[in-house]
Scaffold this active site. Structure first.
Site, PDB file in Angstrom:
ATOM      1  N   ARG B  11       0.841  -1.217   0.000  1.00  0.00           N
ATOM      2  CA  ARG B  11       0.000   0.000   0.000  1.00  0.00           C
ATOM      3  C   ARG B  11       0.862   1.248   0.000  1.00  0.00           C
ATOM      4  NH1 ARG B  11      -4.765  -2.237   3.112  1.00  0.00           N
ATOM      5  NH2 ARG B  11      -5.811  -3.261   1.375  1.00  0.00           N
ATOM      6  N   ARG B 145       2.416   1.153 -11.861  1.00  0.00           N
ATOM      7  CA  ARG B 145       1.315   1.095 -10.890  1.00  0.00           C
ATOM      8  C   ARG B 145       0.401  -0.100 -11.159  1.00  0.00           C
ATOM      9  NH1 ARG B 145      -3.064   0.253  -8.590  1.00  0.00           N
ATOM     10  NH2 ARG B 145      -4.005   1.707  -7.126  1.00  0.00           N
ATOM     11  N   LYS B 156      -2.148 -11.555  -1.483  1.00  0.00           N
ATOM     12  CA  LYS B 156      -3.465 -12.122  -1.146  1.00  0.00           C
ATOM     13  C   LYS B 156      -3.448 -13.641  -1.310  1.00  0.00           C
ATOM     14  CE  LYS B 156      -6.095  -7.913  -2.091  1.00  0.00           C
ATOM     15  NZ  LYS B 156      -6.866  -7.120  -3.073  1.00  0.00           N
ATOM     16  N   ASN B 182     -11.742  -4.592  -2.453  1.00  0.00           N
ATOM     17  CA  ASN B 182     -11.992  -4.046  -1.120  1.00  0.00           C
ATOM     18  C   ASN B 182     -12.550  -2.638  -1.334  1.00  0.00           C
ATOM     19  OD1 ASN B 182     -11.828  -2.797   1.391  1.00  0.00           O
ATOM     20  ND2 ASN B 182     -10.080  -4.059   2.021  1.00  0.00           N
ATOM     21  N   GLU B 186     -10.836   1.139  -1.808  1.00  0.00           N
ATOM     22  CA  GLU B 186     -10.972   1.879  -3.077  1.00  0.00           C
ATOM     23  C   GLU B 186     -11.568   3.265  -2.860  1.00  0.00           C
ATOM     24  OE1 GLU B 186     -12.899  -0.302  -6.260  1.00  0.00           O
ATOM     25  OE2 GLU B 186     -11.597  -2.032  -5.949  1.00  0.00           O
ATOM     26  N   THR B 230      -5.672  -2.663 -12.912  1.00  0.00           N
ATOM     27  CA  THR B 230      -4.885  -3.328 -11.871  1.00  0.00           C
ATOM     28  C   THR B 230      -5.567  -4.632 -11.440  1.00  0.00           C
ATOM     29  OG1 THR B 230      -4.190  -1.152 -11.061  1.00  0.00           O
ATOM     30  CG2 THR B 230      -3.803  -3.027  -9.606  1.00  0.00           C
TER      31      THR B 230
END
Lengths: 243, 243
Positions: B11, B145, B156, B182, B186, B230
């Site tokens: 993150r 990105r 995950k 999630n 977002e 993504t």
């Protein structure tokens, strides 16, 4: 007068370049000093004995030279063995006179010795590629800003030709430096770049003001290096201009 | 778990990349659309029939490939005919699995067709070189990105292996998309990037708020393209990961 030489237009260009310089410095400041990338041979490059940053800077200039970057009167390369453009030549006009001025050697030295240690955390994080790509952007932005002094000088030359010619013929650098200096404009600039650095370099969502680079350092960078180097370029240009 | 795969570290990387993307877009937004630079043959390049931007992007990737940029697991090139590194090979470890994923074709299309017309003034200002150099920075930042989704997916996968494996074996893309989504994260992201764009894209010293790119557009860009692309990368990665 060519609109590119109107002092108000030149100022707008220089003001917008402040953002470019600050963004580039903030990007570089993500990484540690990584001084291995500035030392010739620090990183082993098969077939090259220059530094890692020089390798990338040279390669970037070789590429950009092919699309005519350095025929533009506001772009000056760090290397002089660059290939010919693959674009047809165009007449860029003669906004400024060719004066054979190139301050990049000084710019690179100041950048590596003064700026990098001030904006980056000490040490080595192995982010060599990212650091060097950021270095190229910083060096190109600083170089463009400082060589833009020739536009400033040409504009002043056209506005005050007689007075300047007198001091140019006397090769009186000190007087010329005085005549191109506007302390009020410089003071305003220093305050403005500090505010810009505080805005564009701030951490968003941080409870206390936190900055990616110290705003006062950006003002210092202008005061100690960018402005003096720009003015040296201006004086050199004027001396050539009067020949 | 490898620290590069800790979700909090991932993150932080993604959050810092927001600045890089916004700075790059603000830089590009100085210039007009200049659509001639995106058309193959739009600008005549001796010996090349690609677009001006592709010429510069390809040349930049050729240079960066020689210093091993694309052996890093978070860098994916737009071109596949790139030279070998002139640096000795290093073992980057196996933080993520090689999955042969490359979303750059979609990224370039979205960039040229959606992003450029939204951030640049229409028309042509002949600033082709500066525009294209900015394009290269934007495309590289967006690509990095979006491909970073593979780090998210691997993280995950390691945390919820059994549940994900079940849906991977069923090749149930929709369920996987749900499992990696999630909404709360977002929503926070969209608000944050809008605040960042308002901060980093603002005109300093302007009496009224004035922005170099619309903050709401940056949120929209994430919502409509960056996040979905993504997540597509994440799902593709998981499908490969379970093979």
């Amino acid at each position: 007068m060519n609109p590119q030489l109107k002092l108000s237009n030149i100022r707008n260009v220089l003001i917008r370049q402040e953002e470019t310089i600050i963004f580039a410095l903030v990007e570089r400041a993500q990484f540690r000093i990584n001084d291995i990338i500035y030392r010739p041979g620090g990183i082993t490059l098969r077939g090259y004995d220059c530094s890692f940053v020089d390798y990338l800077l040279h390669g970037t200039e070789q590429l950009h030279a092919t699309v005519r970057r350095y025929t533009s009167p506001d772009e000056y390369p760090f290397f002089d063995d660059l290939p010919e453009p693959i674009l047809p030549p165009i007449d860029m006009g003669h906004v400024i006179h060719y004066a054979g001025i190139n301050a990049n050697r000084d710019i690179k030295q100041v950048y590596i010795e003064k700026i990098i240690p001030a904006i980056c955390a000490p040490g080595d994080d192995e982010q060599y590629g990212s650091s060097a790509v950021s270095d190229v952007a910083c060096l190109q932005a600083l170089s463009k800003r400082i060589h833009y002094g020739m536009f400033v000088a040409e504009s002043k030359f056209q506005a005050e030709r007689d007075a300047l010619m007198d001091r140019i013929h006397a090769r009186d650098r000190e007087a010329l430096m005085g005549m191109i200096t506007n302390n009020e404009v410089e003071e305003k600039l220093l305050k403005r770049v500090e505010r810009k650095a505080a805005t564009y370099g701030q951490e968003v969502d941080s409870p206390n003001p936190e900055y990616k680079i110290k705003p006062a350092f950006v003002a210092e960078l202008y005061k100690k290096w960018i402005i003096p180097l720009t003015k040296e370029v201006e004086v050199e240009y004027l001396l050539k201009r009067g020949e």
